[in-house]
Motif scaffolding. Structure first.
Motif, PDB file in Angstrom:
ATOM      1  N   ILE A 121      75.998   6.259  31.591  1.00 50.16           N
ATOM      2  CA  ILE A 121      77.341   5.782  31.278  1.00 50.16           C
ATOM      3  C   ILE A 121      78.172   5.651  32.543  1.00 50.16           C
ATOM      4  O   ILE A 121      78.876   4.671  32.728  1.00 50.16           O
ATOM      5  CB  ILE A 121      78.021   6.688  30.229  1.00 50.16           C
ATOM      6  CG1 ILE A 121      77.306   6.508  28.890  1.00 50.16           C
ATOM      7  CG2 ILE A 121      79.499   6.347  30.093  1.00 50.16           C
ATOM      8  CD1 ILE A 121      77.739   7.483  27.821  1.00 50.16           C
ATOM      9  N   GLY A 122      78.079   6.610  33.446  1.00 56.76           N
ATOM     10  CA  GLY A 122      78.822   6.523  34.705  1.00 56.76           C
ATOM     11  C   GLY A 122      78.383   5.348  35.548  1.00 56.76           C
ATOM     12  O   GLY A 122      79.202   4.688  36.174  1.00 56.76           O
ATOM     13  N   VAL A 123      77.081   5.051  35.552  1.00 55.57           N
ATOM     14  CA  VAL A 123      76.558   3.908  36.305  1.00 55.57           C
ATOM     15  C   VAL A 123      77.090   2.612  35.721  1.00 55.57           C
ATOM     16  O   VAL A 123      77.565   1.733  36.432  1.00 55.57           O
ATOM     17  CB  VAL A 123      75.011   3.909  36.306  1.00 55.57           C
ATOM     18  CG1 VAL A 123      74.463   2.637  36.912  1.00 55.57           C
ATOM     19  CG2 VAL A 123      74.489   5.126  37.040  1.00 55.57           C
ATOM     20  N   VAL A 124      77.031   2.499  34.396  1.00 56.53           N
ATOM     21  CA  VAL A 124      77.518   1.288  33.736  1.00 56.53           C
ATOM     22  C   VAL A 124      79.024   1.139  33.953  1.00 56.53           C
ATOM     23  O   VAL A 124      79.522   0.036  34.201  1.00 56.53           O
ATOM     24  CB  VAL A 124      77.157   1.296  32.232  1.00 56.53           C
ATOM     25  CG1 VAL A 124      77.799   0.131  31.504  1.00 56.53           C
ATOM     26  CG2 VAL A 124      75.643   1.252  32.062  1.00 56.53           C
ATOM     27  N   ALA A 125      79.759   2.230  33.897  1.00 56.54           N
ATOM     28  CA  ALA A 125      81.204   2.186  34.142  1.00 56.54           C
ATOM     29  C   ALA A 125      81.503   1.741  35.576  1.00 56.54           C
ATOM     30  O   ALA A 125      82.446   0.978  35.812  1.00 56.54           O
ATOM     31  CB  ALA A 125      81.834   3.553  33.869  1.00 56.54           C
TER      32      ALA A 125
END
Length: 188
Positions: A49-53
Motif C-alpha cells: 500500500i505504501g508503494v502504491v501510495a
C-alpha cells in the motif's frame, strides 16, 4: 473483481501509511493473504500500500506539472497551442483534424477549434484538404511547428536527464522499461 477506477482495498489491520504490522508483505495474484487465501488479480497487499501510495503521489505531481504545461512554457512555447502540436505529433502518421484534437485533448469541439485556430495563427500548423475525403481538413505541422516540438522535446529530455544524472545506466534503463510498462497498462 476490482474496479480499476477505485483504489485497492485496505485490509483489516492494515496501516494506511504503508506499514505492515503482520509482516506479510504480499502482493499480486500469486501471493497469499495472511491465512492462506490467494489475492485476486489487481489486489494489493498491505505491504505494498505504501508503494502504491508513493506511485500515486508521484503521478499526481507529474500530472500537476503537465496540467500547467511547465516544460512548454519554460522552453518558450505557447501554452495551449503546445497541446495541439503534441496531439498532431502523437497521431502521426495518421491524419488529425479538429475533431481528433478534441478527442486527444479531452475537450469539446469548439475549444479544440479555438486552440487549432491559435496554432494556425502562430504559424505552427496549417490546414490541408484530406485527399481521401474532400469534406475533411487535416492539420499538418509547419516547419516552425516541428521546430517548436523539437525545442520542447530537447528541453524535456534535458530536465529528465538532470533528474536522473545520479542514476546508473542500469537504473535509467530499468526506470524507462518499468515506466513504459506502467503507462501501457494504464491505457484503456
Amino acid at each position: 473483481m476490482n474496479n480499476p477506477h477505485q483504489p485497492p482495498p485496505f485490509l483489516p489491520n492494515a496501516d494506511p501509511a504503508g506499514g505492515n504490522p503482520a509482516g506479510a508483505g504480499w502482493v499480486g495474484a500469486d501471493a497469499e493473504r495472511p491465512g492462506g487465501d490467494s489475492l485476486g488479480a489487481g489486489e494489493v497487499g498491505v505491504g505494498e500500500i505504501g508503494v502504491v501510495a508513493a506511485v500515486e503521489a508521484a503521478m499526481i505531481a507529474i500530472r500537476r506539472r503537465q496540467t500547467r504545461r511547465t516544460f512548454a512554457v519554460e522552453s518558450g512555447g505557447p501554452d495551449p497551442v503546445q497541446e495541439v502540436l503534441d496531439a498532431i505529433e502523437a497521431a502521426a502518421p495518421d491524419p488529425l483534424g479538429v475533431n481528433g484534437v478534441a478527442a486527444a485533448l479531452g475537450v469539446d469541439q469548439p475549444r479544440a477549434s479555438k486552440l487549432t485556430a491559435a496554432a494556425v495563427a502562430a504559424g505552427l500548423v496549417r490546414r490541408e484538404a484530406d485527399q481521401t475525403d474532400g469534406r475533411r481538413t487535416n492539420l499538418v505541422l509547419t516547419p516552425t511547428g516541428r521546430a517548436q516540438l523539437d525545442t520542447v522535446h530537447a528541453y524535456r529530455r534535458a530536465h529528465f536527464a538532470t533528474a536522473m544524472n545520479t542514476w546508473t545506466p542500469e537504473e535509467r534503463s530499468t526506470f524507462a522499461t518499468l515506466l513504459t510498462r506502467f503507462t501501457t497498462a494504464l491505457t484503456p
